[in-house]
Design a protein around this motif. Structure first.
Motif, PDB file in Angstrom:
ATOM      1  N   ALA A  50       0.827  -1.206   0.000  1.00  0.00           N
ATOM      2  CA  ALA A  50       0.000   0.000   0.000  1.00  0.00           C
ATOM      3  C   ALA A  50       0.861   1.255   0.000  1.00  0.00           C
ATOM      4  O   ALA A  50       1.822   1.361   0.767  1.00  0.00           O
ATOM      5  CB  ALA A  50      -0.919  -0.013   1.219  1.00  0.00           C
ATOM      6  N   GLY A  51       0.520   2.198  -0.865  1.00  0.00           N
ATOM      7  CA  GLY A  51       1.190   3.488  -0.918  1.00  0.00           C
ATOM      8  C   GLY A  51       2.588   3.465  -1.494  1.00  0.00           C
ATOM      9  O   GLY A  51       3.288   4.479  -1.456  1.00  0.00           O
ATOM     10  N   GLN A  52       3.018   2.334  -2.052  1.00  0.00           N
ATOM     11  CA  GLN A  52       4.378   2.196  -2.576  1.00  0.00           C
ATOM     12  C   GLN A  52       4.361   2.053  -4.098  1.00  0.00           C
ATOM     13  O   GLN A  52       3.313   1.847  -4.704  1.00  0.00           O
ATOM     14  CB  GLN A  52       5.059   0.979  -1.946  1.00  0.00           C
ATOM     15  N   GLY A  53       5.540   2.151  -4.707  1.00  0.00           N
ATOM     16  CA  GLY A  53       5.593   1.975  -6.151  1.00  0.00           C
ATOM     17  C   GLY A  53       6.942   2.329  -6.732  1.00  0.00           C
ATOM     18  O   GLY A  53       7.917   2.574  -6.020  1.00  0.00           O
ATOM     19  N   PHE A  54       6.976   2.336  -8.053  1.00  0.00           N
ATOM     20  CA  PHE A  54       8.189   2.621  -8.816  1.00  0.00           C
ATOM     21  C   PHE A  54       8.227   4.116  -9.150  1.00  0.00           C
ATOM     22  O   PHE A  54       7.300   4.641  -9.776  1.00  0.00           O
ATOM     23  CB  PHE A  54       8.204   1.826 -10.129  1.00  0.00           C
ATOM     24  N   GLY A  55       9.292   4.798  -8.732  1.00  0.00           N
ATOM     25  CA  GLY A  55       9.459   6.196  -9.081  1.00  0.00           C
ATOM     26  C   GLY A  55       9.712   6.359 -10.572  1.00  0.00           C
ATOM     27  O   GLY A  55       9.838   5.386 -11.327  1.00  0.00           O
ATOM     28  N   THR A  56       9.792   7.600 -11.008  1.00  0.00           N
ATOM     29  CA  THR A  56       9.962   7.896 -12.433  1.00  0.00           C
ATOM     30  C   THR A  56      11.251   7.283 -12.964  1.00  0.00           C
ATOM     31  O   THR A  56      12.321   7.461 -12.390  1.00  0.00           O
ATOM     32  CB  THR A  56       9.964   9.414 -12.662  1.00  0.00           C
ATOM     33  N   HIS A  57      11.115   6.528 -14.058  1.00  0.00           N
ATOM     34  CA  HIS A  57      12.255   5.844 -14.661  1.00  0.00           C
ATOM     35  C   HIS A  57      12.035   5.738 -16.172  1.00  0.00           C
ATOM     36  O   HIS A  57      10.897   5.808 -16.650  1.00  0.00           O
ATOM     37  CB  HIS A  57      12.440   4.451 -14.038  1.00  0.00           C
ATOM     38  N   PRO A  58      13.103   5.551 -16.954  1.00  0.00           N
ATOM     39  CA  PRO A  58      12.974   5.577 -18.417  1.00  0.00           C
ATOM     40  C   PRO A  58      12.841   4.187 -19.036  1.00  0.00           C
ATOM     41  O   PRO A  58      13.239   3.173 -18.448  1.00  0.00           O
ATOM     42  CB  PRO A  58      14.300   6.211 -18.845  1.00  0.00           C
ATOM     43  N   HIS A  59      12.261   4.146 -20.243  1.00  0.00           N
ATOM     44  CA  HIS A  59      12.229   2.969 -21.101  1.00  0.00           C
ATOM     45  C   HIS A  59      12.378   3.431 -22.549  1.00  0.00           C
ATOM     46  O   HIS A  59      12.034   4.566 -22.882  1.00  0.00           O
ATOM     47  CB  HIS A  59      10.897   2.212 -20.989  1.00  0.00           C
ATOM     48  N   ASN A  60      12.839   2.538 -23.401  1.00  0.00           N
ATOM     49  CA  ASN A  60      12.799   2.795 -24.836  1.00  0.00           C
ATOM     50  C   ASN A  60      12.726   1.473 -25.597  1.00  0.00           C
ATOM     51  O   ASN A  60      13.158   0.433 -25.107  1.00  0.00           O
ATOM     52  CB  ASN A  60      14.016   3.612 -25.294  1.00  0.00           C
ATOM     53  N   ASP A  61      12.146   1.532 -26.792  1.00  0.00           N
ATOM     54  CA  ASP A  61      12.057   0.395 -27.718  1.00  0.00           C
ATOM     55  C   ASP A  61      11.584  -0.888 -27.039  1.00  0.00           C
ATOM     56  O   ASP A  61      12.207  -1.943 -27.130  1.00  0.00           O
ATOM     57  CB  ASP A  61      13.405   0.173 -28.418  1.00  0.00           C
TER      58      ASP A  61
END
Length: 231
Positions: A50-61
């Motif tokens: 609860a209340g947790q998650g993945f912070g902003t991060h990049p992806h491509n292709d």
């Protein structure tokens, strides 16, 4: 050939806020026998507190598919999308030339359970895009992904289809495919036997050189069936 990928044999990482099971090599988990399966690169089954998650991060292709099993995920990305994806919905994102996003469990008192699936696209440098959809609850097959978005499915940039298949206890059905195609079946819940090989919740089945699949459900069951190009 049918190979049973038992749930208990997957890679496992428990970070406290995140309990994650990796079907294929991912992050610090490496298995030379499970780098990918055709265009399937990642199948992660994640439990997020609860209340947790993945912070902003990049992806491509990469084509990134999320299927929420319980709870909800809050998605925010560099294209300006900010959406909640509740249980039962699918979300697909083409990372293409590059995207940044975050994923959180917005509930303060409930765990989030989801599958995140990465599919290698058949072309690089695509324009980033985002879609999400709730499909009708069905008995039988529901087309979720296809390269031409037919029958209301979500579009994927790969020569593949993904079916969500709901089976009643003791129901029997079949799936026919063309020579040379690869099939991956992920058991979301229940128990299914495919051409004599039994799989239970969270197991996977890697299938090659089988053009006729006979499926038998031991319990009320749900599977994801990926019909993929030759590796």
């Amino acid at each position: 050939m049918i190979y049973l990928r038992k749930a208990s044999d997957r890679g496992h990482a428990n970070h406290g806020w995140l309990d994650s099971w990796h079907t294929f090599s991912f992050a610090n988990y490496y298995d030379a026998n499970f780098l990918n399966f055709s265009a399937l690169r990642v199948i992660n089954e994640d439990f997020i507190e609860a209340g947790q998650g993945f912070g902003t991060h990049p992806h491509n292709d990469m084509e990134i598919l999320t299927y929420v099993l319980s709870g909800a995920v809050e998605h925010q990305d560099s294209m300006g999308n900010k959406e909640q994806v509740p249980a039962g919905e699918f979300q697909i994102m083409s990372a293409g030339t590059g995207i940044r996003h975050s994923e959180y469990n917005p509930n303060n008192d409930r765990q989030l359970h989801l599958y995140q699936i990465w599919i290698t696209p058949d072309k690089t440098g695509l324009a980033p895009r985002y879609e999400q959809r709730r499909f009708d609850d069905v008995q039988g097959r529901q087309l979720v992904l296809s390269p031409d978005a037919r029958d209301g499915s979500l579009k994927v940039f790969q020569d593949m289809t993904l079916w969500r298949w709901v089976l009643k206890s003791h129901e029997t059905s079949e799936y026919l495919t063309e020579n040379g195609r690869y099939i991956w079946i992920q058991v979301v819940r229940g128990e299914v036997t495919v051409n004599g090989v039994q799989a239970i919740t969270s197991d996977g089945l890697a299938i090659r050189d089988e053009t006729h699949l006979q499926l038998n459900a031991g319990d009320d069951s749900e599977i994801l069936l990926f019909d993929l190009p030759a590796a």
